[in-house]
Enzyme design. Structure first.
Site, PDB file in Angstrom:
ATOM      1  N   ARG A 106     -10.055   1.171   7.843  1.00  0.00           N
ATOM      2  CA  ARG A 106      -9.799  -0.414   8.155  1.00  0.00           C
ATOM      3  C   ARG A 106     -10.815  -1.041   8.985  1.00  0.00           C
ATOM      4  NH1 ARG A 106      -3.848   0.382   8.452  1.00  0.00           N
ATOM      5  NH2 ARG A 106      -2.772  -1.516   8.802  1.00  0.00           N
ATOM      6  N   LYS A 115       0.695  -1.214  -0.153  1.00  0.00           N
ATOM      7  CA  LYS A 115       0.186  -0.085   0.023  1.00  0.00           C
ATOM      8  C   LYS A 115       1.094   1.224   0.078  1.00  0.00           C
ATOM      9  CE  LYS A 115      -2.148  -1.198   3.828  1.00  0.00           C
ATOM     10  NZ  LYS A 115      -1.372  -2.299   4.099  1.00  0.00           N
ATOM     11  N   ARG A 125      10.740  -1.411  11.742  1.00  0.00           N
ATOM     12  CA  ARG A 125       9.370  -1.016  12.527  1.00  0.00           C
ATOM     13  C   ARG A 125       9.422  -2.125  13.650  1.00  0.00           C
ATOM     14  NH1 ARG A 125       4.705   0.247   8.526  1.00  0.00           N
ATOM     15  NH2 ARG A 125       3.602  -0.892   9.965  1.00  0.00           N
ATOM     16  N   ARG A 150      11.944  -5.499   5.360  1.00  0.00           N
ATOM     17  CA  ARG A 150      11.586  -4.184   5.285  1.00  0.00           C
ATOM     18  C   ARG A 150      12.514  -3.562   5.959  1.00  0.00           C
ATOM     19  NH1 ARG A 150       5.677  -1.966   5.474  1.00  0.00           N
ATOM     20  NH2 ARG A 150       5.803  -2.982   7.491  1.00  0.00           N
ATOM     21  N   ARG A 189      -1.368  -8.754  13.023  1.00  0.00           N
ATOM     22  CA  ARG A 189      -1.849  -7.963  12.234  1.00  0.00           C
ATOM     23  C   ARG A 189      -2.677  -8.374  11.050  1.00  0.00           C
ATOM     24  NH1 ARG A 189       3.899  -5.038  11.000  1.00  0.00           N
ATOM     25  NH2 ARG A 189       2.796  -4.142   9.466  1.00  0.00           N
TER      26      ARG A 189
HETATM   27  P1  AP5 Z   1       4.844  -1.570   1.888  1.00  0.00           P
HETATM   28  O1  AP5 Z   1       4.491  -0.449   0.584  1.00  0.00           O
HETATM   29  O2  AP5 Z   1       5.430  -0.928   3.024  1.00  0.00           O
HETATM   30  O3  AP5 Z   1       3.680  -2.329   2.502  1.00  0.00           O
HETATM   31  P2  AP5 Z   1       2.093  -1.706   3.249  1.00  0.00           P
HETATM   32  O4  AP5 Z   1       1.191  -2.552   2.665  1.00  0.00           O
HETATM   33  O5  AP5 Z   1       2.092  -0.316   3.233  1.00  0.00           O
HETATM   34  O6  AP5 Z   1       2.576  -2.560   4.432  1.00  0.00           O
HETATM   35  P3  AP5 Z   1       2.272  -1.881   6.059  1.00  0.00           P
HETATM   36  O7  AP5 Z   1       3.270  -2.953   7.201  1.00  0.00           O
HETATM   37  O8  AP5 Z   1       2.891  -0.653   6.077  1.00  0.00           O
HETATM   38  O9  AP5 Z   1       0.847  -1.904   6.138  1.00  0.00           O
HETATM   39  P4  AP5 Z   1       0.028  -1.913   7.524  1.00  0.00           P
HETATM   40  O10 AP5 Z   1      -1.353  -1.806   7.059  1.00  0.00           O
HETATM   41  O11 AP5 Z   1       0.295  -3.252   8.482  1.00  0.00           O
HETATM   42  O12 AP5 Z   1       0.867  -0.794   8.450  1.00  0.00           O
HETATM   43  P5  AP5 Z   1       0.277   0.585   8.675  1.00  0.00           P
HETATM   44  O13 AP5 Z   1       1.573   1.613   8.733  1.00  0.00           O
HETATM   45  O14 AP5 Z   1      -0.790   1.102   7.909  1.00  0.00           O
HETATM   46  O15 AP5 Z   1       5.638  -2.821   1.444  1.00  0.00           O
HETATM   47  C1  AP5 Z   1       6.089  -3.753   2.327  1.00  0.00           C
HETATM   48  C2  AP5 Z   1       7.532  -3.895   2.112  1.00  0.00           C
HETATM   49  O16 AP5 Z   1       7.534  -4.995   0.796  1.00  0.00           O
HETATM   50  C3  AP5 Z   1       8.555  -3.147   1.698  1.00  0.00           C
HETATM   51  O17 AP5 Z   1       9.754  -3.506   2.059  1.00  0.00           O
HETATM   52  C4  AP5 Z   1       8.424  -2.902   0.088  1.00  0.00           C
HETATM   53  O18 AP5 Z   1       9.640  -2.380  -0.348  1.00  0.00           O
HETATM   54  C5  AP5 Z   1       8.228  -4.431  -0.115  1.00  0.00           C
HETATM   55  N1  AP5 Z   1       7.257  -4.447  -1.508  1.00  0.00           N
HETATM   56  C6  AP5 Z   1       6.208  -3.694  -1.640  1.00  0.00           C
HETATM   57  N2  AP5 Z   1       5.506  -3.985  -3.024  1.00  0.00           N
HETATM   58  C7  AP5 Z   1       6.149  -5.124  -3.289  1.00  0.00           C
HETATM   59  C8  AP5 Z   1       5.911  -6.105  -4.417  1.00  0.00           C
HETATM   60  N3  AP5 Z   1       5.011  -5.928  -5.479  1.00  0.00           N
HETATM   61  N4  AP5 Z   1       7.019  -7.249  -4.556  1.00  0.00           N
HETATM   62  C9  AP5 Z   1       7.926  -7.408  -3.603  1.00  0.00           C
HETATM   63  N5  AP5 Z   1       8.087  -6.481  -2.616  1.00  0.00           N
HETATM   64  C10 AP5 Z   1       7.093  -5.612  -2.258  1.00  0.00           C
HETATM   65  O19 AP5 Z   1      -0.275   0.630  10.217  1.00  0.00           O
HETATM   66  C11 AP5 Z   1       0.377   0.381  11.312  1.00  0.00           C
HETATM   67  C12 AP5 Z   1      -0.198   0.169  12.680  1.00  0.00           C
HETATM   68  O20 AP5 Z   1      -0.986   1.545  12.724  1.00  0.00           O
HETATM   69  C13 AP5 Z   1      -1.459  -0.872  12.494  1.00  0.00           C
HETATM   70  O21 AP5 Z   1      -1.005  -2.208  12.726  1.00  0.00           O
HETATM   71  C14 AP5 Z   1      -2.211  -0.354  13.328  1.00  0.00           C
HETATM   72  O22 AP5 Z   1      -1.965  -0.479  14.821  1.00  0.00           O
HETATM   73  C15 AP5 Z   1      -2.371   1.018  13.254  1.00  0.00           C
HETATM   74  N6  AP5 Z   1      -3.205   1.828  12.328  1.00  0.00           N
HETATM   75  C16 AP5 Z   1      -2.898   2.200  11.235  1.00  0.00           C
HETATM   76  N7  AP5 Z   1      -3.907   2.987  10.464  1.00  0.00           N
HETATM   77  C17 AP5 Z   1      -5.096   2.505  11.174  1.00  0.00           C
HETATM   78  C18 AP5 Z   1      -6.545   2.275  11.051  1.00  0.00           C
HETATM   79  N8  AP5 Z   1      -7.055   2.928  10.128  1.00  0.00           N
HETATM   80  N9  AP5 Z   1      -7.174   1.787  11.955  1.00  0.00           N
HETATM   81  C19 AP5 Z   1      -6.776   1.505  13.299  1.00  0.00           C
HETATM   82  N10 AP5 Z   1      -5.374   1.328  13.453  1.00  0.00           N
HETATM   83  C20 AP5 Z   1      -4.534   1.741  12.239  1.00  0.00           C
END
Ligand code: AP5
Length: 218
Positions: free
Chosen positions: A88, A13, A161, A127, A172
């Protein structure tokens, strides 16, 4: 135009949101990034979110909805938003509909990135992030061009992280299937969902999004 990126942790994402920002000028609203900034700054929200995030749980809806409600009022958001990691839950999705409608705006499209669980865990475990500018890399699929130096800012410090351990990724993922995956049906029923193969290489996923953007603009 306003878009949502939805998918499990590690689906890409943030990576594809960055592509949409650089190619089309969207503003990226990542609730994960906003919450991590609040934790770092030691604000009230940050203190409330910190333990939950470290455990891999979901931050309460009211907190996250409040953050987005405040941010989408900023003038830069008028040029189009890509929501990354929000909504979410079904409650967050309903709140987003209400917030956008109050501004006379709509959600144009919800982009689902589909990736196998085993690949997600591998991606997240490899990552790493630049401590200076926040650019995201991957030991396997996206290493820095020069070892130990950020491609974007030249920074030399990186971090992992705290919620990126295999155990926390499982928590997660559980939250994704329990609370977030019902959004797929919610947006499908509204005719807004477009699903992409997130297992494809990053550049191929970006190209597929470009094709979608071209079709939407036609
Ligand atoms: P990356 O692009 O970083 O993936 P991502 O989907 O953004 O992953 P996140 O772990 O950031 O998502 P998340 O939803 O768990 O975390 P968030 O920060 O939103 O890619 C991942 C890796 O793969 C990278 O190294 C990249 O280079 C690689 N990659 C990407 N595409 C690729 C491909 N096609 N092929 C190969 N490799 C690839 O949330 C964190 C925490 O915040 C949550 O757990 C929760 O506690 C809280 N939170 C955030 N938003 C909310 C909400 N709306 N409601 C409640 N709690 C929330």
């Amino acid at each position: 135009m306003n878009l949502v990126l939805v998918g499990p942790p590690g689906a890409g994402k943030g990576t594809q949101a960055q592509h949409l920002v650089s190619r089309y000028g969207f503003v990226q609203l990542s609730t994960g990034d906003m919450l991590r900034s609040a934790v770092k700054a030691g604000t009230d929200i940050g203190r409330k979110a910190s333990t939950i995030m470290e455990a891999g749980g979901l931050v309460p809806d009211d907190i996250v909805i409040g953050i987005i409600a405040e941010r989408i009022d900023h003038p830069d958001c008028a040029k189009g938003i890509v929501f990354d990691g929000f909504p979410r839950t079904l409650r967050q999705a309903a709140a987003l509909d209400t917030m956008l409608a109050a501004k006379g705006r709509t959600l144009d499209c919800v982009i689902e990135l589909k990736v196998d669980d085993v690949a997600l865990i591998a991606r997240i475990s490899s990552r790493f992030t630049c401590a200076q500018c926040g650019a995201v890399f991957n030991e396997i699929d996206k290493p820095t061009k020069v070892a130990g130096t950020c491609d974007t800012c030249g920074g030399r410090e990186f971090f992992k992280r705290p919620d990126d351990t295999a155990e926390k990724v499982k928590a997660r993922l559980w939250d994704y299937y329990r609370a977030t995956s019902p959004l797929i049906g919610y947006y499908y029923a509204k005719g807004k969902l477009v699903s992409f193969d997130g297992m494809a290489p990053m550049g191929d996923v970006s190209l597929a999004l470009d094709t979608m953007m071209t079709k939407m603009a036609a």
